[in-house]
Scaffold this active site. Structure first.
Site, mmCIF file in Angstrom:
data_model
loop_
_atom_site.group_PDB
_atom_site.id
_atom_site.type_symbol
_atom_site.label_atom_id
_atom_site.label_comp_id
_atom_site.label_asym_id
_atom_site.label_seq_id
_atom_site.Cartn_x
_atom_site.Cartn_y
_atom_site.Cartn_z
ATOM 1 N N CYS A 113 0.885 -1.101 -0.156
ATOM 2 C CA CYS A 113 0.125 -0.042 -0.041
ATOM 3 C C CYS A 113 0.876 1.133 -0.057
ATOM 4 C CB CYS A 113 -0.931 -0.084 1.188
ATOM 5 S SG CYS A 113 -1.894 -1.348 0.925
ATOM 6 N N HIS A 249 -3.529 7.436 1.857
ATOM 7 C CA HIS A 249 -3.859 6.117 1.360
ATOM 8 C C HIS A 249 -5.307 5.747 1.730
ATOM 9 C CE1 HIS A 249 -4.083 1.935 0.708
ATOM 10 N NE2 HIS A 249 -4.018 1.359 1.943
ATOM 11 N N ASN A 279 -9.909 -0.077 -0.747
ATOM 12 C CA ASN A 279 -8.629 -0.044 -0.594
ATOM 13 C C ASN A 279 -8.063 -0.551 -1.998
ATOM 14 O OD1 ASN A 279 -6.079 -0.215 0.106
ATOM 15 N ND2 ASN A 279 -6.332 -1.116 1.960
HETATM 16 O O1 UT7 Z 1 -4.029 -1.048 3.378
HETATM 17 C C1 UT7 Z 1 -3.120 -1.455 4.336
HETATM 18 C C2 UT7 Z 1 -3.765 -1.007 5.787
HETATM 19 N N1 UT7 Z 1 -5.168 -1.615 6.090
HETATM 20 C C3 UT7 Z 1 -5.701 -1.197 7.019
HETATM 21 O O2 UT7 Z 1 -5.570 -0.218 7.379
HETATM 22 C C4 UT7 Z 1 -6.716 -2.073 7.600
HETATM 23 C C5 UT7 Z 1 -6.856 -1.528 9.111
HETATM 24 N N2 UT7 Z 1 -7.818 -2.187 9.668
HETATM 25 C C6 UT7 Z 1 -9.110 -2.101 9.443
HETATM 26 O O3 UT7 Z 1 -9.470 -1.245 8.919
HETATM 27 C C7 UT7 Z 1 -10.368 -2.423 10.702
HETATM 28 O O4 UT7 Z 1 -9.468 -3.095 11.616
HETATM 29 C C8 UT7 Z 1 -11.086 -3.416 9.892
HETATM 30 C C9 UT7 Z 1 -12.039 -2.744 9.033
HETATM 31 C C10 UT7 Z 1 -10.485 -4.557 9.055
HETATM 32 C C11 UT7 Z 1 -12.139 -4.159 10.957
HETATM 33 O O5 UT7 Z 1 -12.834 -3.236 11.819
HETATM 34 P P1 UT7 Z 1 -12.967 -3.395 13.380
HETATM 35 O O6 UT7 Z 1 -13.727 -2.277 13.916
HETATM 36 O O7 UT7 Z 1 -11.356 -3.463 13.851
HETATM 37 O O8 UT7 Z 1 -13.404 -4.920 13.642
HETATM 38 P P2 UT7 Z 1 -13.191 -6.271 14.178
HETATM 39 O O9 UT7 Z 1 -11.942 -6.775 13.286
HETATM 40 O O10 UT7 Z 1 -12.989 -6.035 15.638
HETATM 41 O O11 UT7 Z 1 -14.446 -7.004 14.092
HETATM 42 C C12 UT7 Z 1 -15.610 -6.565 14.787
HETATM 43 C C13 UT7 Z 1 -16.682 -7.714 14.515
HETATM 44 C C14 UT7 Z 1 -16.310 -9.079 14.684
HETATM 45 O O12 UT7 Z 1 -17.428 -9.959 15.262
HETATM 46 P P3 UT7 Z 1 -17.176 -10.126 17.056
HETATM 47 O O13 UT7 Z 1 -16.073 -10.880 17.210
HETATM 48 O O14 UT7 Z 1 -17.273 -8.664 17.528
HETATM 49 O O15 UT7 Z 1 -18.647 -10.877 16.974
HETATM 50 C C15 UT7 Z 1 -16.287 -9.521 13.339
HETATM 51 O O16 UT7 Z 1 -16.380 -11.017 13.097
HETATM 52 O O17 UT7 Z 1 -17.154 -7.486 13.051
HETATM 53 C C16 UT7 Z 1 -17.034 -8.804 12.540
HETATM 54 N N3 UT7 Z 1 -16.890 -8.772 11.181
HETATM 55 C C17 UT7 Z 1 -17.875 -8.502 10.166
HETATM 56 N N4 UT7 Z 1 -19.174 -8.631 10.189
HETATM 57 C C18 UT7 Z 1 -19.915 -8.162 9.119
HETATM 58 C C19 UT7 Z 1 -15.773 -8.640 10.537
HETATM 59 N N5 UT7 Z 1 -15.692 -8.480 9.281
HETATM 60 C C20 UT7 Z 1 -17.156 -8.376 8.921
HETATM 61 C C21 UT7 Z 1 -17.966 -8.099 7.989
HETATM 62 N N6 UT7 Z 1 -19.183 -8.013 7.878
HETATM 63 N N7 UT7 Z 1 -17.265 -8.271 6.582
#
Ligand code: UT7
Length: 322
Positions: A113, A249, A279
């Site tokens: 990225c 980004h 992204n």
């Molecule tokens: O390009 C390189 C740089 N990359 C990035 O900068 C990505 C950085 N990270 C992020 O943008 C975020 O961490 C994410 C968008 C990937 C995730 O967001 P989050 O607020 O950190 O969510 P999480 O991973 O803590 O997941 C929260 C909940 C989980 O359920 P439980 O365990 O709380 O029951 C996940 O299973 O959301 C669930 N979940 C989803 N639900 C619906 C994860 N993905 C999805 C989905 N749809 N697609």
């Protein structure tokens, strides 16, 4: 003193645009979750005939037209990608052939990225030697080909596309010359396991799929991006108050907000395209740059800060007087 001046921008997206609702028909997710956690509403997905090279060549043609030059005037192509058409040769050489450029230097840069920021620094350094005069700097990706469509934590986040700029080495004139004022890059390879592809020619002999521990990447991103933007402004002898536009980004709208807040920058100075492109890795900064240049937000003389962070980890920023 030679400065690298941006003389044209261009971008290209695959024809197929996929909404969150369409994605929710094949993956256990929802428009509400994706918008709330990331700000993403659409992504473009390449069809079989669209590749990193075809998207890159289309973006390059648009940038060359905007610069008002002939393709033959380009003597350097630096293409940032983590999704090359082939393991080798470099996708940059394929783009060179597609553009009909008889002879130039052409190679790829792999910093995921942050690839476009790495490519900008390399091209800037080569132009300032005076050996090269006009560079195409391209970020192009087809991340859809690396996604595990069974993994909802990653497949909803990425899209395909390409962006390009023409950089021209020019003698600096006056007290406030146009061009790249500073660049600053970093890498910390200890974090390989937080964002990577689980395959490669020298390990599994396969292409592999993208794997990410999103929460941890998020935490590092905000800290590293705010800090490297500060460093690049200091190198340019400027402060956050001098900034007209931040072109970041585009990974997550919440990262963009948190990073801008950390630097005390108002959100209206941040160019946001994550909603329409998702992204696109190395393509995201030049794609956003092209949007904000063509819609008239970025004007000659503006101070523009580019920043990115990604797998490696790698991260970087650049300050440009447009
Ligand atoms: O390009 C390189 C740089 N990359 C990035 O900068 C990505 C950085 N990270 C992020 O943008 C975020 O961490 C994410 C968008 C990937 C995730 O967001 P989050 O607020 O950190 O969510 P999480 O991973 O803590 O997941 C929260 C909940 C989980 O359920 P439980 O365990 O709380 O029951 C996940 O299973 O959301 C669930 N979940 C989803 N639900 C619906 C994860 N993905 C999805 C989905 N749809 N697609």
């Amino acid at each position: 003193m030679i400065r690298s001046v941006v003389t044209g921008t261009g971008s290209a997206l695959p024809a197929q645009r996929v909404s969150n609702a369409e994605l929710a028909e094949r993956v256990d997710t929802s428009d509400e979750w994706i918008v709330e956690r990331t700000g993403i509403r659409f992504r473009h997905i390449a069809a079989a005939h669209e590749t990193t090279a075809t998207l890159a060549a289309d973006a390059a043609r648009a940038a060359i037209a905007a610069a008002g030059i002939e393709a033959q005037a380009i003597d350097l192509i630096v293409l940032a990608t983590a999704t090359p058409d082939q393991t080798f040769p470099a996708t940059a050489t394929k783009v060179q052939a597609m553009l009909g450029i008889d002879d130039c230097v052409a190679f790829d840069v792999a910093a995921v990225c942050s690839g476009f920021l790495y490519a900008v620094q390399v091209a800037d350094a080569m132009l300032r030697t005076g050996v090269h005069h006009r560079a195409l700097v391209i970020g192009a990706e087809t991340f859809s080909r690396l996604l595990d469509w069974e993994d909802r934590t990653t497949c909803v986040l990425f899209g395909d596309g390409a962006g390009a700029i023409v950089l021209e080495g020019r003698e600096a004139e006056g007290d406030t010359p146009r061009g790249i004022l500073s660049t600053r890059l970093h890498a910390d390879g200890r974090h390989n396991g937080l964002l990577y592809v689980d395959g490669g020619p020298s390990t599994t002999g396969t292409v592999g799929k993208l794997r990410m521990k999103g929460k941890e990447v998020f935490r590092h991103a905000v800290v590293n991006l705010a800090s490297v933007m500060g460093e690049s402004l200091e190198l340019a002898g400027l402060t956050a108050d001098d900034v007209d536009w931040v072109v970041p980004h585009q990974a997550n709208a919440r990262i963009l907000d948190a990073t801008a807040r950390k630097l005390g920058l108002p959100p209206e100075k941040v160019v946001v395209t994550v909603d329409i492109h998702a992204n696109t890795s190395a393509a995201s900064v030049p794609l956003a740059l092209d949007v904000a240049t063509r819609d008239g937000r970025i004007q000659p003389g503006d101070i523009v800060v580019l920043e990115a962070m990604g797998g490696g980890f790698t991260w970087g920023a650049a300050v440009v007087r447009w």
